[in-house]
Design a protein around this motif. Structure first.
Motif, PDB file in Angstrom:
ATOM      1  N   CYS A  68       0.809  -1.230   0.000  1.00 35.71           N
ATOM      2  CA  CYS A  68       0.000   0.000   0.000  1.00 35.71           C
ATOM      3  C   CYS A  68       0.839   1.276   0.000  1.00 35.71           C
ATOM      4  O   CYS A  68       0.301   2.363  -0.200  1.00 35.71           O
ATOM      5  CB  CYS A  68      -0.920   0.022   1.213  1.00 35.71           C
ATOM      6  N   HIS A  69       2.139   1.153   0.272  1.00 36.44           N
ATOM      7  CA  HIS A  69       3.012   2.332   0.341  1.00 36.44           C
ATOM      8  C   HIS A  69       4.209   2.161  -0.590  1.00 36.44           C
ATOM      9  O   HIS A  69       4.960   1.184  -0.468  1.00 36.44           O
ATOM     10  CB  HIS A  69       3.542   2.531   1.770  1.00 36.44           C
ATOM     11  N   SER A  70       4.389   3.107  -1.479  1.00 38.24           N
ATOM     12  CA  SER A  70       5.602   3.121  -2.301  1.00 38.24           C
ATOM     13  C   SER A  70       6.704   3.850  -1.532  1.00 38.24           C
ATOM     14  O   SER A  70       6.452   4.504  -0.524  1.00 38.24           O
ATOM     15  CB  SER A  70       5.341   3.829  -3.635  1.00 38.24           C
ATOM     16  N   GLN A  71       7.928   3.699  -2.012  1.00 41.89           N
ATOM     17  CA  GLN A  71       9.059   4.453  -1.470  1.00 41.89           C
ATOM     18  C   GLN A  71       9.843   5.025  -2.644  1.00 41.89           C
ATOM     19  O   GLN A  71      11.023   4.750  -2.836  1.00 41.89           O
ATOM     20  CB  GLN A  71       9.956   3.554  -0.607  1.00 41.89           C
ATOM     21  N   MET A  72       9.175   5.817  -3.442  1.00 43.95           N
ATOM     22  CA  MET A  72       9.810   6.426  -4.606  1.00 43.95           C
ATOM     23  C   MET A  72       9.068   7.709  -4.980  1.00 43.95           C
ATOM     24  O   MET A  72       7.930   7.656  -5.470  1.00 43.95           O
ATOM     25  CB  MET A  72       9.825   5.475  -5.806  1.00 43.95           C
ATOM     26  N   VAL A  73       9.697   8.832  -4.726  1.00 39.32           N
ATOM     27  CA  VAL A  73       9.123  10.114  -5.135  1.00 39.32           C
ATOM     28  C   VAL A  73       9.521  10.347  -6.586  1.00 39.32           C
ATOM     29  O   VAL A  73      10.704  10.429  -6.916  1.00 39.32           O
ATOM     30  CB  VAL A  73       9.649  11.267  -4.264  1.00 39.32           C
ATOM     31  N   ARG A  74       8.540  10.410  -7.449  1.00 42.00           N
ATOM     32  CA  ARG A  74       8.824  10.617  -8.872  1.00 42.00           C
ATOM     33  C   ARG A  74       9.185  12.082  -9.144  1.00 42.00           C
ATOM     34  O   ARG A  74       9.008  12.937  -8.279  1.00 42.00           O
ATOM     35  CB  ARG A  74       7.612  10.181  -9.701  1.00 42.00           C
ATOM     36  N   THR A  75       9.677  12.338 -10.330  1.00 39.67           N
ATOM     37  CA  THR A  75      10.173  13.679 -10.656  1.00 39.67           C
ATOM     38  C   THR A  75       9.067  14.663 -11.020  1.00 39.67           C
ATOM     39  O   THR A  75       9.354  15.792 -11.396  1.00 39.67           O
ATOM     40  CB  THR A  75      11.179  13.597 -11.823  1.00 39.67           C
ATOM     41  N   LEU A  76       7.825  14.250 -10.916  1.00 42.54           N
ATOM     42  CA  LEU A  76       6.708  15.150 -11.209  1.00 42.54           C
ATOM     43  C   LEU A  76       6.675  16.293 -10.195  1.00 42.54           C
ATOM     44  O   LEU A  76       6.897  16.081  -8.994  1.00 42.54           O
ATOM     45  CB  LEU A  76       5.388  14.383 -11.150  1.00 42.54           C
ATOM     46  N   ALA A  77       6.406  17.487 -10.663  1.00 47.38           N
ATOM     47  CA  ALA A  77       6.460  18.672  -9.800  1.00 47.38           C
ATOM     48  C   ALA A  77       5.545  18.551  -8.590  1.00 47.38           C
ATOM     49  O   ALA A  77       5.926  18.896  -7.468  1.00 47.38           O
ATOM     50  CB  ALA A  77       6.081  19.914 -10.613  1.00 47.38           C
ATOM     51  N   GLU A  78       4.331  18.015  -8.796  1.00 43.21           N
ATOM     52  CA  GLU A  78       3.399  17.915  -7.680  1.00 43.21           C
ATOM     53  C   GLU A  78       3.870  16.915  -6.617  1.00 43.21           C
ATOM     54  O   GLU A  78       3.602  17.078  -5.435  1.00 43.21           O
ATOM     55  CB  GLU A  78       1.991  17.539  -8.169  1.00 43.21           C
ATOM     56  N   GLU A  79       4.601  15.882  -7.059  1.00 43.66           N
ATOM     57  CA  GLU A  79       5.126  14.908  -6.093  1.00 43.66           C
ATOM     58  C   GLU A  79       6.263  15.506  -5.273  1.00 43.66           C
ATOM     59  O   GLU A  79       6.359  15.295  -4.060  1.00 43.66           O
ATOM     60  CB  GLU A  79       5.613  13.646  -6.818  1.00 43.66           C
ATOM     61  N   VAL A  80       7.125  16.233  -5.939  1.00 46.41           N
ATOM     62  CA  VAL A  80       8.244  16.865  -5.228  1.00 46.41           C
ATOM     63  C   VAL A  80       7.722  17.884  -4.216  1.00 46.41           C
ATOM     64  O   VAL A  80       8.236  17.985  -3.099  1.00 46.41           O
ATOM     65  CB  VAL A  80       9.205  17.530  -6.234  1.00 46.41           C
ATOM     66  N   LEU A  81       6.677  18.628  -4.602  1.00 45.35           N
ATOM     67  CA  LEU A  81       6.095  19.604  -3.684  1.00 45.35           C
ATOM     68  C   LEU A  81       5.469  18.930  -2.471  1.00 45.35           C
ATOM     69  O   LEU A  81       5.548  19.430  -1.352  1.00 45.35           O
ATOM     70  CB  LEU A  81       5.032  20.440  -4.409  1.00 45.35           C
ATOM     71  N   ARG A  82       4.868  17.756  -2.685  1.00 44.45           N
ATOM     72  CA  ARG A  82       4.178  17.078  -1.581  1.00 44.45           C
ATOM     73  C   ARG A  82       5.136  16.278  -0.702  1.00 44.45           C
ATOM     74  O   ARG A  82       5.056  16.336   0.525  1.00 44.45           O
ATOM     75  CB  ARG A  82       3.107  16.140  -2.139  1.00 44.45           C
ATOM     76  N   TYR A  83       6.044  15.528  -1.332  1.00 50.15           N
ATOM     77  CA  TYR A  83       6.846  14.573  -0.575  1.00 50.15           C
ATOM     78  C   TYR A  83       8.289  15.002  -0.332  1.00 50.15           C
ATOM     79  O   TYR A  83       8.943  14.519   0.590  1.00 50.15           O
ATOM     80  CB  TYR A  83       6.863  13.214  -1.293  1.00 50.15           C
ATOM     81  N   GLY A  84       8.827  15.872  -1.192  1.00 52.34           N
ATOM     82  CA  GLY A  84      10.233  16.257  -1.055  1.00 52.34           C
ATOM     83  C   GLY A  84      11.024  15.878  -2.292  1.00 52.34           C
ATOM     84  O   GLY A  84      10.446  15.481  -3.305  1.00 52.34           O
ATOM     85  N   PRO A  85      12.365  15.989  -2.231  1.00 57.86           N
ATOM     86  CA  PRO A  85      13.200  15.740  -3.409  1.00 57.86           C
ATOM     87  C   PRO A  85      12.923  14.383  -4.057  1.00 57.86           C
ATOM     88  O   PRO A  85      12.659  13.398  -3.357  1.00 57.86           O
ATOM     89  CB  PRO A  85      14.625  15.792  -2.839  1.00 57.86           C
ATOM     90  N   ALA A  86      12.979  14.346  -5.374  1.00 63.30           N
ATOM     91  CA  ALA A  86      12.733  13.111  -6.114  1.00 63.30           C
ATOM     92  C   ALA A  86      13.752  12.040  -5.730  1.00 63.30           C
ATOM     93  O   ALA A  86      14.905  12.340  -5.422  1.00 63.30           O
ATOM     94  CB  ALA A  86      12.792  13.375  -7.618  1.00 63.30           C
ATOM     95  N   SER A  87      13.311  10.816  -5.731  1.00 62.58           N
ATOM     96  CA  SER A  87      14.183   9.696  -5.373  1.00 62.58           C
ATOM     97  C   SER A  87      15.236   9.453  -6.442  1.00 62.58           C
ATOM     98  O   SER A  87      15.031   9.753  -7.623  1.00 62.58           O
ATOM     99  CB  SER A  87      13.352   8.424  -5.185  1.00 62.58           C
ATOM    100  N   THR A  88      16.371   8.906  -6.037  1.00 66.52           N
ATOM    101  CA  THR A  88      17.440   8.558  -6.966  1.00 66.52           C
ATOM    102  C   THR A  88      17.779   7.081  -6.806  1.00 66.52           C
ATOM    103  O   THR A  88      17.518   6.474  -5.755  1.00 66.52           O
ATOM    104  CB  THR A  88      18.709   9.383  -6.692  1.00 66.52           C
ATOM    105  N   ALA A  89      18.374   6.502  -7.842  1.00 64.50           N
ATOM    106  CA  ALA A  89      18.758   5.084  -7.780  1.00 64.50           C
ATOM    107  C   ALA A  89      19.762   4.837  -6.666  1.00 64.50           C
ATOM    108  O   ALA A  89      19.751   3.787  -6.017  1.00 64.50           O
ATOM    109  CB  ALA A  89      19.333   4.649  -9.125  1.00 64.50           C
ATOM    110  N   GLY A  90      20.631   5.821  -6.423  1.00 67.36           N
ATOM    111  CA  GLY A  90      21.670   5.656  -5.419  1.00 67.36           C
ATOM    112  C   GLY A  90      21.144   5.513  -4.005  1.00 67.36           C
ATOM    113  O   GLY A  90      21.849   5.012  -3.123  1.00 67.36           O
ATOM    114  N   GLU A  91      19.897   5.925  -3.773  1.00 70.06           N
ATOM    115  CA  GLU A  91      19.301   5.768  -2.440  1.00 70.06           C
ATOM    116  C   GLU A  91      18.921   4.321  -2.143  1.00 70.06           C
ATOM    117  O   GLU A  91      18.757   3.946  -0.985  1.00 70.06           O
ATOM    118  CB  GLU A  91      18.040   6.619  -2.323  1.00 70.06           C
TER     119      GLU A  91
END
Length: 210
Positions: A67-90
């Protein structure tokens, strides 16, 4: 070769399907094998503590990723809601990684520090006590369960075999680190660890302070 011929001949259909899947797989996998960003840890990303490792194991065991993802996509609305977009290195040290695409609940990639430990404790016991509209089940039994001797060191050794750079000293004291802790404590510690890595410069600066 006509489609009608392929559709009426199971053998040809199977062979050509396998060829198409193989080319698609190569197109996706080969670039990643040569992309250092996919196999290099993000600068400033700390190794998880024994308690956080244990919490992640419980998180996976209970199916929280459903039910929960752990990946903030690069979409502007996602970054505004969740924070910096996720990277592969994480996710280099995550086996298996928890990116996901299902969001019955919110994404948790940046949940660390958003709520205090007591909020998480109440939420795990009965989510509706803090989020009335939540349809998440409660996990009250986690507050009653602890860890057996050797259980958490075994998790860390397994992760070490696939490349997570835990040292032997950290593994040796894992039992002591989780002594007296419940599985609820461990899940909370794991959730609080889900933050965007600090820049390497900030980490170096913090380490240089007297």
């Amino acid at each position: 070769m006509k489609h009608e011929f392929i559709e009426k001949n199971v053998g040809w259909l199977a062979v050509l399907t396998a060829v198409a899947i193989s080319f698609g797989g190569l197109a996706e996998i080969v670039p990643l094998m040569n992309d250092k960003a996919a196999v290099t840890a993000e600068p400033g990303m700390p190794l998880r503590s024994a308690l956080e490792v244990a919490g992640r194991d419980v998180y996976i065991r209970e199916g929280c990723y459903g039910c929960h993802s752990q990946m903030v996509r690069t979409l502007a609305e996602e970054v505004l809601r969740y924070g910096p977009a996720s990277t592969a290195g994480e996710s280099v040290w995550d086996h298996p990684f928890q990116w996901g695409s299902k969001r019955t609940g919110p994404d948790l990639a940046r949940v660390g520090g958003r709520y205090n430990d007591e909020w998480h404790r109440i939420h795990l016991n009965n989510p509706r006590d803090v989020v009335p509209e939540s349809n998440m089940p409660g996990y009250p039994w986690l507050a009653e369960e602890g860890f057996e001797p050797g259980e958490v060191p075994a998790m860390m050794r397994a992760l070490k075999t696939v490349g997570v750079p835990f040292d032997d000293a950290a593994i040796a004291k894992a039992d002591a680190d989780v002594a007296g802790k419940t599985k609820a404590d461990a899940v909370i510690a794991f959730l609080q660890s889900l933050k965007f890595p600090k820049p390497a410069a900030a980490v170096a600066s913090a380490g240089a302070r007297p």
